[in-house]
Design an enzyme around this catalytic site. Structure first.
Site, mmCIF file in Angstrom:
data_model
loop_
_atom_site.group_PDB
_atom_site.id
_atom_site.type_symbol
_atom_site.label_atom_id
_atom_site.label_comp_id
_atom_site.label_asym_id
_atom_site.label_seq_id
_atom_site.Cartn_x
_atom_site.Cartn_y
_atom_site.Cartn_z
ATOM 1 N N GLU A 100 0.820 -1.204 0.000
ATOM 2 C CA GLU A 100 0.000 0.000 0.000
ATOM 3 C C GLU A 100 0.862 1.266 0.000
ATOM 4 O OE1 GLU A 100 -3.434 -1.997 2.864
ATOM 5 O OE2 GLU A 100 -2.161 -0.390 3.622
ATOM 6 N N CYS A 121 4.690 -7.560 7.242
ATOM 7 C CA CYS A 121 5.736 -7.245 8.218
ATOM 8 C C CYS A 121 5.864 -8.410 9.190
ATOM 9 C CB CYS A 121 5.393 -5.961 8.973
ATOM 10 S SG CYS A 121 6.677 -5.455 10.166
ATOM 11 N N SER A 221 9.444 4.881 16.476
ATOM 12 C CA SER A 221 8.142 4.470 16.995
ATOM 13 C C SER A 221 8.317 3.933 18.413
ATOM 14 C CB SER A 221 7.532 3.390 16.089
ATOM 15 O OG SER A 221 7.272 3.925 14.807
ATOM 16 N N CYS A 347 -2.038 1.251 8.028
ATOM 17 C CA CYS A 347 -1.287 0.325 7.183
ATOM 18 C C CYS A 347 -1.888 -1.077 7.239
ATOM 19 C CB CYS A 347 0.174 0.263 7.634
ATOM 20 S SG CYS A 347 1.071 1.768 7.292
#
Length: 363
Positions: A100, A121, A221, A347
């Site tokens: 995406e 992932c 993050s 996501c």
């Protein structure tokens, strides 16, 4: 006319289609300006079909099509959702894997693009839709940059690009080759300062980025200041503990003089308590001498397909309360503008919906 000779290409450059094009031109004994003509056709005239690059001899166009196919673009859009401020595109890669990309339009008039570095992932962050997919594979450098090329060919303005889409950018070695392509003056020609790389804390990747691309914006993050909870939410914390990552980020800041952004997704009842804010403040206070180079971005959680129902979108008053605690302690913080909630901009969302619809239609 004297024909120029091509410089020796590095193996890294040959790994991209642009390097391979140069290699073909060299093998065909073409002058150096031929590659410039191709680059200008793509990036200035927005021509993606090789046969339409009429500045090139017909024989050469046929040779390029024979080796590279009809188009410079190697990924195919298969689904799209749009809102007034965001367009989300699902691309199919060779072999059928999908990724995406989100294009965001800010009210000030500039455009930002969030690109993927992996299909799926493998790090399994508990609140992330992409983590529920698992890792399919790393993207090649061309597949990473083709996401931006798609919008370039549509004459979109490349004001900023973030490696914040599907996957962990610093776990994919091809990310660094992709950055070289994006910053190559004859190709995309972007400044490092228009690029942002987001990481969950891959220490070797951060160190490599510091050495090779010191002017790129870096986002870390965090999502919980408590080690035990962070390990539960983000299993990577067991391999690269928060204290070790922060030490490497301090070195990055000292060596580059560039600001580090700390991303903090607010999860109601999970990481938004006053104790979380106090612990976060204590972490920032330990780096008071670097205070001006750390900036906290508070992010509203977007509910995600396939993720536990425990994770909800926060209420505005709770976001403001958390933000005020950080600001009153004297640290820089921003509540990040939210895009595309109505188009499931988190996501992995479009990927999950596409695959679910496909399974339904197949049945």
């Amino acid at each position: 006319m004297t024909k120029g000779t091509f410089h020796q290409l590095s193996s890294e450059k040959i790994a991209t289609k642009y390097g391979q094009l140069q290699q073909l031109l060299h093998a065909e004994n073409e002058p150096k300006f031929r590659f410039t003509q191709i680059a200008q056709a793509i990036f200035k005239q927005k021509i993606h079909q090789f046969e339409n690059m009429t500045v090139l001899p017909k024989r050469l166009r046929e040779k390029i099509v024979e080796q590279f196919g009809s188009s410079i673009l190697g990924i195919k859009p298969v689904a799209q959702t749009s809102s007034p401020q965001a367009d989300k595109v699902l691309f199919e890669l060779s072999g059928g894997d999908k990724v995406e990309t989100v294009a965001m339009k800010y009210r000030a008039g500039w455009e930002s693009f969030c690109i993927s570095s992996q299909s799926g992932c493998g790090f399994g962050c508990r609140f992330c839709a992409t983590g529920t997919i698992g890792l399919k594979r790393n993207l090649t450098a061309d597949e990473i940059t083709d996401q931006i090329l798609y919008f370039t060919l549509k004459n979109r303005s490349l004001d900023s690009i973030s490696f914040m889409g599907m996957g962990e950018a610093l776990a994919n070695p091809h990310t660094f080759t992709a950055i070289r392509t994006l910053t190559e003056p004859e190709l995309f020609g972007l400044s490092q300062r228009r690029l942002t790389v987001s990481t969950i804390g891959i220490i070797p990747g951060i160190q490599k980025l510091t050495r090779q691309f010191p002017q790129i914006h870096l986002t870390f993050s965090l999502h919980s200041p408590f080690d035990d909870q962070r390990s539960e939410l983000m299993p990577i914390n067991k391999k690269y503990p928060l204290a070790d990552v922060l030490e490497v980020l301090d070195e990055h800041v000292k060596m580059t003089g560039r600001k580090v952004y700390i991303a903090y997704v607010l999860l109601p009842g999970v990481n938004d308590s006053p104790d979380h804010a106090k612990k976060l403040i204590s972490i920032l206070r330990k780096r008071m001498d670097l205070k001006q180079l750390y900036h906290l971005n508070l992010i509203r959680y977007n509910p995600a397909l396939g993720v536990a129902d425990d994770y909800k979108r926060p209420e505005e008053h709770d976001i403001r309360s958390f933000y005020q605690q950080i600001k009153q302690a004297g640290f820089k913080a921003t509540i990040r503008q939210s895009f595309g909630v109505e188009i499931d901009a988190a996501c992995g969302q479009l990927y999950g919906q596409y695959e679910a619809n496909k399974r339904f239609s197949d049945n």
